[in-house]
Design a protein around this motif. Structure first.
Motif, PDB file in Angstrom:
ATOM      1  N   GLU A   5       0.842  -1.193   0.000  1.00  0.00           N
ATOM      2  CA  GLU A   5       0.000   0.000   0.000  1.00  0.00           C
ATOM      3  C   GLU A   5       0.876   1.242   0.000  1.00  0.00           C
ATOM      4  O   GLU A   5       1.878   1.320   0.712  1.00  0.00           O
ATOM      5  N   SER A  14      -2.932   3.810  -3.151  1.00  0.00           N
ATOM      6  CA  SER A  14      -2.813   2.865  -4.262  1.00  0.00           C
ATOM      7  C   SER A  14      -2.023   1.665  -3.775  1.00  0.00           C
ATOM      8  O   SER A  14      -1.490   1.671  -2.665  1.00  0.00           O
ATOM      9  N   VAL A  27      -2.483  -0.610  -8.672  1.00  0.00           N
ATOM     10  CA  VAL A  27      -3.939  -0.607  -8.565  1.00  0.00           C
ATOM     11  C   VAL A  27      -4.309   0.672  -7.820  1.00  0.00           C
ATOM     12  O   VAL A  27      -3.806   0.917  -6.721  1.00  0.00           O
ATOM     13  N   GLN A  28      -5.158   1.481  -8.434  1.00  0.00           N
ATOM     14  CA  GLN A  28      -5.525   2.741  -7.796  1.00  0.00           C
ATOM     15  C   GLN A  28      -6.935   3.139  -8.200  1.00  0.00           C
ATOM     16  O   GLN A  28      -7.423   2.743  -9.256  1.00  0.00           O
ATOM     17  N   PRO A  29      -7.567   3.967  -7.369  1.00  0.00           N
ATOM     18  CA  PRO A  29      -8.878   4.469  -7.753  1.00  0.00           C
ATOM     19  C   PRO A  29      -8.742   5.474  -8.884  1.00  0.00           C
ATOM     20  O   PRO A  29      -7.709   6.143  -9.014  1.00  0.00           O
ATOM     21  N   ASN A  30      -9.774   5.570  -9.711  1.00  0.00           N
ATOM     22  CA  ASN A  30      -9.782   6.579 -10.762  1.00  0.00           C
ATOM     23  C   ASN A  30     -10.000   7.966 -10.146  1.00  0.00           C
ATOM     24  O   ASN A  30      -9.508   8.960 -10.650  1.00  0.00           O
ATOM     25  N   SER A  50     -14.072   2.808 -11.907  1.00  0.00           N
ATOM     26  CA  SER A  50     -13.745   3.266 -10.554  1.00  0.00           C
ATOM     27  C   SER A  50     -12.339   2.878 -10.105  1.00  0.00           C
ATOM     28  O   SER A  50     -11.747   3.564  -9.280  1.00  0.00           O
ATOM     29  N   VAL A  51     -11.808   1.761 -10.632  1.00  0.00           N
ATOM     30  CA  VAL A  51     -10.475   1.284 -10.235  1.00  0.00           C
ATOM     31  C   VAL A  51      -9.652   1.002 -11.485  1.00  0.00           C
ATOM     32  O   VAL A  51     -10.154   0.421 -12.447  1.00  0.00           O
TER      33      VAL A  51
END
Length: 82
Positions: A5, A14, A27-30, A50-51
């Protein structure tokens, strides 16, 4: 692979994994923190996503793309190389 993380003022929270060949999977949120206190979109071409899974690879990513194509629910938005 192991994801760690990460938190930044720009991207928010992310998760990042780095493979042996230095390929990075993030991997991260938009939705990311905006300067005005409102969230902005990292990829504004796809506001309904969203991701995001961002891949940075030093070589052709075709073997990884083939593997990822077997994962249900993933949609490739654009190639990592042009």
């Amino acid at each position: 692979m192991t994801f760690t993380e990460r938190e930044s003022d720009y991207l928010g929270v992310s998760f990042l994994a780095t493979l042996a060949d230095t390929t990075r999977l993030q991997v991260q949120p938009n939705d990311i923190p905006g300067d005005d206190g409102e969230d902005d979109l990292y990829d504004d071409e796809h506001p309904d996503v969203s991701v995001l899974l961002l891949i940075t690879s030093p070589a052709a990513a075709e073997p990884l793309n083939i593997e990822l194509s077997t994962v249900g629910g993933l949609t490739r938005l654009r190639p990592t190389r042009s």
